[in-house]
Design a protein around this motif. Structure first.
Motif, short mmCIF file in Angstrom:
data_model
loop_
_atom_site.label_atom_id
_atom_site.label_comp_id
_atom_site.label_asym_id
_atom_site.label_seq_id
_atom_site.Cartn_x
_atom_site.Cartn_y
_atom_site.Cartn_z
N GLU A 188 -8.56 -14.30 14.08
CA GLU A 188 -10.31 -14.19 14.27
C GLU A 188 -10.65 -12.94 13.35
O GLU A 188 -11.61 -13.18 12.88
CB GLU A 188 -10.49 -13.78 15.85
N ASP A 189 -9.68 -11.97 13.44
CA ASP A 189 -10.21 -10.79 12.59
C ASP A 189 -10.34 -11.18 10.95
O ASP A 189 -11.08 -10.82 10.46
CB ASP A 189 -9.20 -9.68 12.99
N ALA A 190 -8.95 -11.90 10.70
CA ALA A 190 -9.23 -12.60 9.32
C ALA A 190 -10.29 -13.24 9.04
O ALA A 190 -10.86 -13.26 7.81
CB ALA A 190 -7.94 -13.22 9.06
N SER A 191 -10.76 -14.15 10.09
CA SER A 191 -11.67 -14.95 9.87
C SER A 191 -13.13 -14.20 9.62
O SER A 191 -13.92 -14.68 8.86
CB SER A 191 -11.87 -16.08 11.02
N VAL A 192 -13.28 -13.29 10.43
CA VAL A 192 -14.53 -12.54 10.49
C VAL A 192 -14.59 -11.85 9.14
O VAL A 192 -15.49 -11.72 8.56
CB VAL A 192 -14.54 -11.60 11.69
N ARG A 193 -13.38 -11.32 8.71
CA ARG A 193 -13.46 -10.49 7.53
C ARG A 193 -13.61 -11.37 6.22
O ARG A 193 -14.24 -10.99 5.15
CB ARG A 193 -12.15 -9.73 7.23
N GLN A 194 -13.19 -12.80 6.29
CA GLN A 194 -13.32 -13.34 5.13
C GLN A 194 -14.78 -13.90 4.98
O GLN A 194 -15.63 -14.31 3.99
CB GLN A 194 -12.43 -14.66 5.23
N ASP A 195 -15.42 -14.35 6.41
CA ASP A 195 -16.93 -14.78 6.38
C ASP A 195 -17.99 -14.14 6.26
O ASP A 195 -19.11 -14.36 5.77
CB ASP A 195 -16.79 -15.88 7.25
N ARG A 196 -17.75 -12.79 6.88
CA ARG A 196 -18.69 -11.99 7.11
C ARG A 196 -18.70 -10.71 6.11
O ARG A 196 -17.79 -9.97 6.25
CB ARG A 196 -18.83 -11.40 8.41
N ASN A 244 1.14 -14.76 21.47
CA ASN A 244 -0.04 -15.65 20.84
C ASN A 244 -1.48 -14.98 21.01
O ASN A 244 -2.34 -15.28 19.95
CB ASN A 244 -0.13 -16.69 22.05
N GLY A 245 -1.46 -13.89 21.79
CA GLY A 245 -2.85 -13.44 21.65
C GLY A 245 -2.92 -12.46 20.49
O GLY A 245 -4.05 -12.47 20.03
N LEU A 246 -1.96 -11.67 20.07
CA LEU A 246 -2.06 -11.25 18.81
C LEU A 246 -2.30 -12.02 17.54
O LEU A 246 -3.06 -11.55 16.69
CB LEU A 246 -0.55 -10.37 18.56
N ILE A 247 -1.65 -13.28 17.47
CA ILE A 247 -1.75 -14.10 16.47
C ILE A 247 -3.34 -14.51 16.53
O ILE A 247 -3.95 -14.65 15.58
CB ILE A 247 -1.01 -15.47 16.80
N GLU A 248 -3.83 -14.95 17.41
CA GLU A 248 -5.10 -15.34 17.84
C GLU A 248 -6.48 -14.17 17.35
O GLU A 248 -7.35 -14.41 16.76
CB GLU A 248 -5.48 -15.81 19.09
N ALA A 249 -5.95 -12.90 17.50
CA ALA A 249 -6.68 -11.96 17.36
C ALA A 249 -6.55 -11.69 15.79
O ALA A 249 -7.74 -11.34 15.04
CB ALA A 249 -6.15 -10.74 18.00
#
Length: 228
Positions: free
Chosen positions: A90-98, A82-87
């Motif tokens: 989060e990484d995909a969200s940051v890469r998409q938005d920033r 679950n931690g890997l999925i959340e990470a």
């Protein structure tokens, strides 16, 4: 004659007793052999069943041991998963938005004027963003204005080999070729700091090195604008 018949009757009686004895002995012998055969089969099946039961008990012990280890490791593995999925999310969200600033650096390293050599001494990327109102329903939702206003300032020196007008024209062409910079911070503007005064040392070569600065127009990151 009577005695002869009596002897014959006795001989026949003894013969019948022998036949009966031999028959009984044969039957007993055969029954013993059959009993031994059946007993050996029963013993072999008993030994085999005992071995199978021992294997079952050993396998059951191994299964119980694995289940005990699984009860210990499964929560940790599930937590790590679950931690890997959340990470990853989060990484995909940051890469998409920033947006990345790598295209800016790539443009600055790849594009140069044809008739002049120049280099950067200082590069500054400024950002100003906001997370929006604090009373939003989802505080962890990605901000629409994540990066806010962005700007780029750079300065350095350029060695002019042709005229100032040709160099400025080439710098304008270089600015239009910087696609990554256009998407992230806007079109850059080059400015040559030409004083027009001759060097007091008399060295003509010194007049060819001119300081310049570059500034990119600030822009605002839009939600539909994807990072390269």
């Amino acid at each position: 004659m009577f005695e002869l018949n009596l002897i014959k009757d006795k001989a026949k009686a003894r013969q019948r007793r022998r036949v009966i004895f031999l028959s009984v002995v044969s039957i007993v012998f055969l029954a013993g052999l059959l009993g031994i055969f059946v007993g050996s089969l029963f013993w072999r099946e008993t030994i085999r069943l005992k071995s199978v039961n021992e294997d079952i008990a050993r396998k059951q012990g191994e299964i119980d041991k694995l289940n005990a280890e699984l009860e210990i490791r499964e929560p940790a593995a599930r937590k790590r998963r679950n931690g890997l999925i959340e990470a990853w999310e989060e990484d995909a969200s940051v890469r998409q938005d920033r947006p990345f600033f790598n295209p800016i650096l790539s443009d600055m390293a790849e594009h140069h004027p044809a008739s002049a050599e120049f280099w950067y001494n200082d590069i500054t990327i400024s950002t100003s963003g906001s997370r929006g109102p604090a009373n939003t329903e989802d505080p962890y939702a990605p901000a629409k204005d994540l990066m806010g206003s962005r700007g780029l300032e750079a300065s350095g020196y350029i060695e002019i080999e042709a005229s100032d007008i040709v160099t400025e024209s080439e710098l304008n062409q270089v600015a239009k070729q910087m696609d990554g910079m256009l998407r992230l911070v806007g079109e850059p503007k080059f400015n040559l700091e030409i004083s027009g005064e001759a060097p007091q040392s008399g060295d003509t070569e010194a007049s060819r090195y001119v300081p310049f600065n570059m500034r990119a127009a600030q822009t605002t990151f839009r939600p539909d604008q994807q990072a390269p």
